[in-house]
Design an enzyme around this catalytic site. Sequence first.
Site, PDB file in Angstrom:
ATOM      1  CB  ILE A  63      -9.072  23.726  27.537  1.00  0.00           C
ATOM      2  CG1 ILE A  63      -8.769  23.782  26.027  1.00  0.00           C
ATOM      3  CG2 ILE A  63      -8.338  22.546  28.167  1.00  0.00           C
ATOM      4  CD1 ILE A  63      -7.310  24.000  25.686  1.00  0.00           C
ATOM      5  CE1 TYR A 110      -4.307  27.146  31.674  1.00  0.00           C
ATOM      6  CE2 TYR A 110      -3.138  25.080  32.052  1.00  0.00           C
ATOM      7  CZ  TYR A 110      -4.118  25.984  32.410  1.00  0.00           C
ATOM      8  OH  TYR A 110      -4.912  25.729  33.490  1.00  0.00           O
ATOM      9  CE  LYS A 142      -7.205  25.550  30.375  1.00  0.00           C
ATOM     10  NZ  LYS A 142      -6.856  24.294  31.097  1.00  0.00           N
ATOM     11  CB  THR A 147      -2.612  21.637  35.599  1.00  0.00           C
ATOM     12  OG1 THR A 147      -3.677  22.340  34.964  1.00  0.00           O
ATOM     13  CG2 THR A 147      -1.297  22.297  35.223  1.00  0.00           C
ATOM     14  NE  ARG A 174      -2.829  24.831  39.538  1.00  0.00           N
ATOM     15  CZ  ARG A 174      -3.407  23.745  40.052  1.00  0.00           C
ATOM     16  NH1 ARG A 174      -4.724  23.602  40.003  1.00  0.00           N
ATOM     17  NH2 ARG A 174      -2.685  22.803  40.608  1.00  0.00           N
ATOM     18  CE1 TYR A 195       9.754  28.766  44.218  1.00  0.00           C
ATOM     19  CE2 TYR A 195      11.782  28.377  43.009  1.00  0.00           C
ATOM     20  CZ  TYR A 195      11.137  28.735  44.172  1.00  0.00           C
ATOM     21  OH  TYR A 195      11.860  29.066  45.276  1.00  0.00           O
TER      22      TYR A 195
END
Length: 295
Positions: free
Chosen positions: A207, A137, A165, A48, A142, A111
């Site tokens: 990360i 992840y 992550k 991202t 987000r 979403y």
Amino acid sequence: MKKRIFTGAGVASATPMYVDGTVNWQEYGRFIDWQIENGTDAIVVCGTTGESATLTDEEHVASIRFVRDRVAGRVPVIAGTGSNDTSYAVKLAKDAADIGVDGLLVVTPYYNKTSQRGLVAHYNAIADATDLPMILYSVQSRTGCNILPATCKELSKHPNIVAIKEASGNIEQVAKIRALCGDDLDVYSGEDSLIVPMLSLGGLGVISVLSNVAPRQTHDICQLFFDGKVKESAALQLEYLDLVSALFSDVNPIPVKEALNMMGFAAGPCRLPLIGMTSEGREALQAVMEKHGLI
């Protein structure tokens, strides 16, 4: 024990771009070389922070291939191949496998999100598509979708799902993941402000967004801890907390691109809908960068 992709600090690399928004390959190569020369333990491409959401299919694949070629085996290369569309994530994973990277980083669906049962089906479908080791992840802030510890336990049964992550910011959740999964699921911090706490729970590293501008320091936070110098590791973590905050004072990767530009890299702007920082925000970031001798 499953295959470990890397230990230490992997950089969630920004994607340098020209003013017109096209990828600046020459500068990307210079940035990668600088990262490796300064201790970065792995390169994450098309995460991202690399603006993967606004890269075209062709740019996404080209970026993975370019980074693989430029790194040339010096450190592991991890390709971001996540999507909210499982079939598209499978396609990207296969493309990355064909190119020849060392691992995948796959963000949760955004979403449309999904249930925990849906996450299991989604991730297992991607893991079945290649032989590459995969890092889950989880970044609910987000994507709106959290991977719960019990779901991590279920996913850890897949031989290709090797790590997570973890960017929930919830240390209790990380502790539960470690307790449930043990060596079946390694943990990397997805929060630069929580590297040492994550390491204390058995994490393998981070990360990192911070690594874009301070690769040596981020590597050293991890290495000092691994060397048993926990107080020194914690002190370095605390020393750079203000920079971490500055790098997240606007939507990632807006501040990190501003910071790289200040350092003399031609990182360029972000693609819309992300726009540059305000003059006040830029001045505050510059002050922190100057404090740490980065500009």
